[in-house]
Design a protein around this motif. Structure first.
Motif, PDB file in Angstrom:
ATOM      1  N   LEU A 154      53.560  48.589  52.446  1.00 35.40           N
ATOM      2  CA  LEU A 154      52.297  49.179  52.904  1.00 35.40           C
ATOM      3  C   LEU A 154      51.543  49.832  51.749  1.00 35.40           C
ATOM      4  CD1 LEU A 154      53.412  50.679  56.324  1.00 35.40           C
ATOM      5  CD2 LEU A 154      51.837  48.778  55.948  1.00 35.40           C
ATOM      6  N   ARG A 155      52.265  50.502  50.868  1.00 38.52           N
ATOM      7  CA  ARG A 155      51.639  51.136  49.703  1.00 38.52           C
ATOM      8  C   ARG A 155      50.997  50.076  48.803  1.00 38.52           C
ATOM      9  NH1 ARG A 155      54.951  54.854  49.469  1.00 38.52           N
ATOM     10  NH2 ARG A 155      56.711  53.700  48.645  1.00 38.52           N
ATOM     11  N   ARG A 156      51.727  48.986  48.557  1.00 35.26           N
ATOM     12  CA  ARG A 156      51.180  47.902  47.731  1.00 35.26           C
ATOM     13  C   ARG A 156      49.958  47.274  48.379  1.00 35.26           C
ATOM     14  NH1 ARG A 156      55.953  44.024  45.594  1.00 35.26           N
ATOM     15  NH2 ARG A 156      56.305  45.094  43.635  1.00 35.26           N
ATOM     16  N   LEU A 157      50.021  47.043  49.690  1.00 34.17           N
ATOM     17  CA  LEU A 157      48.899  46.420  50.387  1.00 34.17           C
ATOM     18  C   LEU A 157      47.680  47.342  50.409  1.00 34.17           C
ATOM     19  CD1 LEU A 157      50.877  44.688  53.242  1.00 34.17           C
ATOM     20  CD2 LEU A 157      49.621  43.553  51.384  1.00 34.17           C
ATOM     21  N   ARG A 158      47.888  48.641  50.508  1.00 33.95           N
ATOM     22  CA  ARG A 158      46.752  49.576  50.438  1.00 33.95           C
ATOM     23  C   ARG A 158      46.112  49.535  49.052  1.00 33.95           C
ATOM     24  NH1 ARG A 158      50.472  53.097  53.192  1.00 33.95           N
ATOM     25  NH2 ARG A 158      50.073  52.903  55.412  1.00 33.95           N
ATOM     26  N   ARG A 159      46.959  49.413  48.023  1.00 35.01           N
ATOM     27  CA  ARG A 159      46.433  49.309  46.659  1.00 35.01           C
ATOM     28  C   ARG A 159      45.606  48.029  46.518  1.00 35.01           C
ATOM     29  NH1 ARG A 159      51.091  49.169  43.508  1.00 35.01           N
ATOM     30  NH2 ARG A 159      51.478  51.267  44.263  1.00 35.01           N
ATOM     31  N   ILE A 160      46.095  46.936  47.077  1.00 39.10           N
ATOM     32  CA  ILE A 160      45.366  45.660  47.036  1.00 39.10           C
ATOM     33  C   ILE A 160      44.052  45.778  47.804  1.00 39.10           C
ATOM     34  CG2 ILE A 160      45.435  43.249  47.808  1.00 39.10           C
ATOM     35  CD1 ILE A 160      48.534  43.415  47.193  1.00 39.10           C
ATOM     36  N   GLU A 161      44.103  46.473  48.943  1.00 35.47           N
ATOM     37  CA  GLU A 161      42.874  46.706  49.712  1.00 35.47           C
ATOM     38  C   GLU A 161      41.852  47.458  48.863  1.00 35.47           C
ATOM     39  OE1 GLU A 161      41.821  48.336  54.173  1.00 35.47           O
ATOM     40  OE2 GLU A 161      43.463  49.289  53.083  1.00 35.47           O
ATOM     41  N   GLY A 162      42.313  48.438  48.104  1.00 38.61           N
ATOM     42  CA  GLY A 162      41.429  49.174  47.201  1.00 38.61           C
ATOM     43  C   GLY A 162      40.859  48.269  46.116  1.00 38.61           C
ATOM     44  N   GLN A 163      41.692  47.350  45.618  1.00 35.40           N
ATOM     45  CA  GLN A 163      41.209  46.390  44.622  1.00 35.40           C
ATOM     46  C   GLN A 163      40.105  45.517  45.217  1.00 35.40           C
ATOM     47  OE1 GLN A 163      45.218  44.834  43.668  1.00 35.40           O
ATOM     48  NE2 GLN A 163      44.611  45.036  41.531  1.00 35.40           N
ATOM     49  N   ALA A 164      40.266  45.104  46.478  1.00 33.61           N
ATOM     50  CA  ALA A 164      39.244  44.268  47.134  1.00 33.61           C
ATOM     51  C   ALA A 164      37.935  45.047  47.262  1.00 33.61           C
ATOM     52  CB  ALA A 164      39.736  43.795  48.499  1.00 33.61           C
ATOM     53  N   ARG A 165      38.031  46.310  47.637  1.00 34.86           N
ATOM     54  CA  ARG A 165      36.813  47.130  47.727  1.00 34.86           C
ATOM     55  C   ARG A 165      36.171  47.288  46.347  1.00 34.86           C
ATOM     56  NH1 ARG A 165      40.022  50.035  51.291  1.00 34.86           N
ATOM     57  NH2 ARG A 165      40.443  51.603  49.707  1.00 34.86           N
ATOM     58  N   GLY A 166      37.011  47.428  45.326  1.00 38.27           N
ATOM     59  CA  GLY A 166      36.496  47.529  43.964  1.00 38.27           C
ATOM     60  C   GLY A 166      35.776  46.261  43.540  1.00 38.27           C
ATOM     61  N   LEU A 167      36.316  45.127  43.930  1.00 38.04           N
ATOM     62  CA  LEU A 167      35.654  43.847  43.624  1.00 38.04           C
ATOM     63  C   LEU A 167      34.303  43.754  44.318  1.00 38.04           C
ATOM     64  CD1 LEU A 167      38.693  41.426  43.769  1.00 38.04           C
ATOM     65  CD2 LEU A 167      37.128  41.701  41.836  1.00 38.04           C
ATOM     66  N   GLN A 168      34.244  44.168  45.567  1.00 34.19           N
ATOM     67  CA  GLN A 168      32.971  44.154  46.291  1.00 34.19           C
ATOM     68  C   GLN A 168      31.949  45.034  45.572  1.00 34.19           C
ATOM     69  OE1 GLN A 168      33.677  45.323  50.365  1.00 34.19           O
ATOM     70  NE2 GLN A 168      35.299  43.798  50.598  1.00 34.19           N
ATOM     71  N   ARG A 169      32.415  46.198  45.134  1.00 31.61           N
ATOM     72  CA  ARG A 169      31.520  47.117  44.425  1.00 31.61           C
ATOM     73  C   ARG A 169      31.046  46.498  43.109  1.00 31.61           C
ATOM     74  NH1 ARG A 169      34.313  51.147  45.329  1.00 31.61           N
ATOM     75  NH2 ARG A 169      35.739  51.006  43.577  1.00 31.61           N
ATOM     76  N   MET A 170      31.960  45.838  42.397  1.00 26.23           N
ATOM     77  CA  MET A 170      31.583  45.201  41.128  1.00 26.23           C
ATOM     78  C   MET A 170      30.506  44.146  41.336  1.00 26.23           C
ATOM     79  SD  MET A 170      35.268  44.791  39.221  1.00 26.23           S
ATOM     80  CE  MET A 170      34.623  44.268  37.619  1.00 26.23           C
ATOM     81  N   VAL A 171      30.668  43.327  42.376  1.00 27.28           N
ATOM     82  CA  VAL A 171      29.663  42.298  42.665  1.00 27.28           C
ATOM     83  C   VAL A 171      28.357  42.965  43.079  1.00 27.28           C
ATOM     84  CG1 VAL A 171      29.048  40.390  44.197  1.00 27.28           C
ATOM     85  CG2 VAL A 171      31.354  40.507  43.212  1.00 27.28           C
ATOM     86  N   SER A 172      28.441  43.952  43.924  1.00 25.19           N
ATOM     87  CA  SER A 172      27.245  44.664  44.385  1.00 25.19           C
ATOM     88  C   SER A 172      26.479  45.277  43.210  1.00 25.19           C
ATOM     89  CB  SER A 172      27.650  45.760  45.378  1.00 25.19           C
ATOM     90  OG  SER A 172      26.543  46.520  45.758  1.00 25.19           O
ATOM     91  N   GLU A 173      27.231  45.785  42.235  1.00 24.45           N
ATOM     92  CA  GLU A 173      26.608  46.418  41.068  1.00 24.45           C
ATOM     93  C   GLU A 173      26.333  45.417  39.947  1.00 24.45           C
ATOM     94  OE1 GLU A 173      29.351  49.559  40.137  1.00 24.45           O
ATOM     95  OE2 GLU A 173      28.828  50.697  41.944  1.00 24.45           O
ATOM     96  N   GLU A 174      26.549  44.124  40.241  1.00 21.07           N
ATOM     97  CA  GLU A 174      26.273  43.048  39.306  1.00 21.07           C
ATOM     98  C   GLU A 174      27.030  43.201  37.983  1.00 21.07           C
ATOM     99  OE1 GLU A 174      22.012  42.581  39.043  1.00 21.07           O
ATOM    100  OE2 GLU A 174      21.819  42.487  41.224  1.00 21.07           O
TER     101      GLU A 174
END
Length: 103
Positions: free
Chosen positions: A22-42
């Motif tokens: 669960l801890r690893r999957l939450r970290r991966i979930e955070g990585q996915a949100r970070g990727l979305q932010r990176m794309v959003s911020e170009e």
């Protein structure tokens, strides 16, 4: 990972490490949100691809851990139960491995 807890044979093999997964999957979930932010911020393409690669490796590590737990618990227990049950679990594991290799 921490040492596994005692596992009831009726449970899934990963239960002893459930909190770690669960801890690893939450970290991966955070990585996915970070990727979305990176794309959003170009962000720069290569920087995004680097993060996608890190996330992919993290998911692969979870997959391999779950597969190992399955082999060491579910497959072993089924093989002790009967040859047919063992073969069924091995076939199931092979199908999962095939899906992981294709991805």
């Amino acid at each position: 990972m921490t040492e596994p807890q005692q596992v009831d044979h009726a449970q899934h093999g990963y239960i002893g490490h459930k909190d770690d997964y669960l801890r690893r999957l939450r970290r991966i979930e955070g990585q996915a949100r970070g990727l979305q932010r990176m794309v959003s911020e170009e962000a720069y393409c290569i920087d995004i691809l680097t993060q996608v690669s890190a996330m992919t490796k993290a998911l692969q590590a979870v997959s391999l851990g779950l597969l190992e737990e399955h082999m060491n618990h579910c497959v072993v227990n089924a093989a002790q139960e009967s040859d047919d049950a063992g073969k069924e679990k091995v076939d199931e594991a092979m199908q999962a491995i095939a899906r992981l290799v294709k991805s």
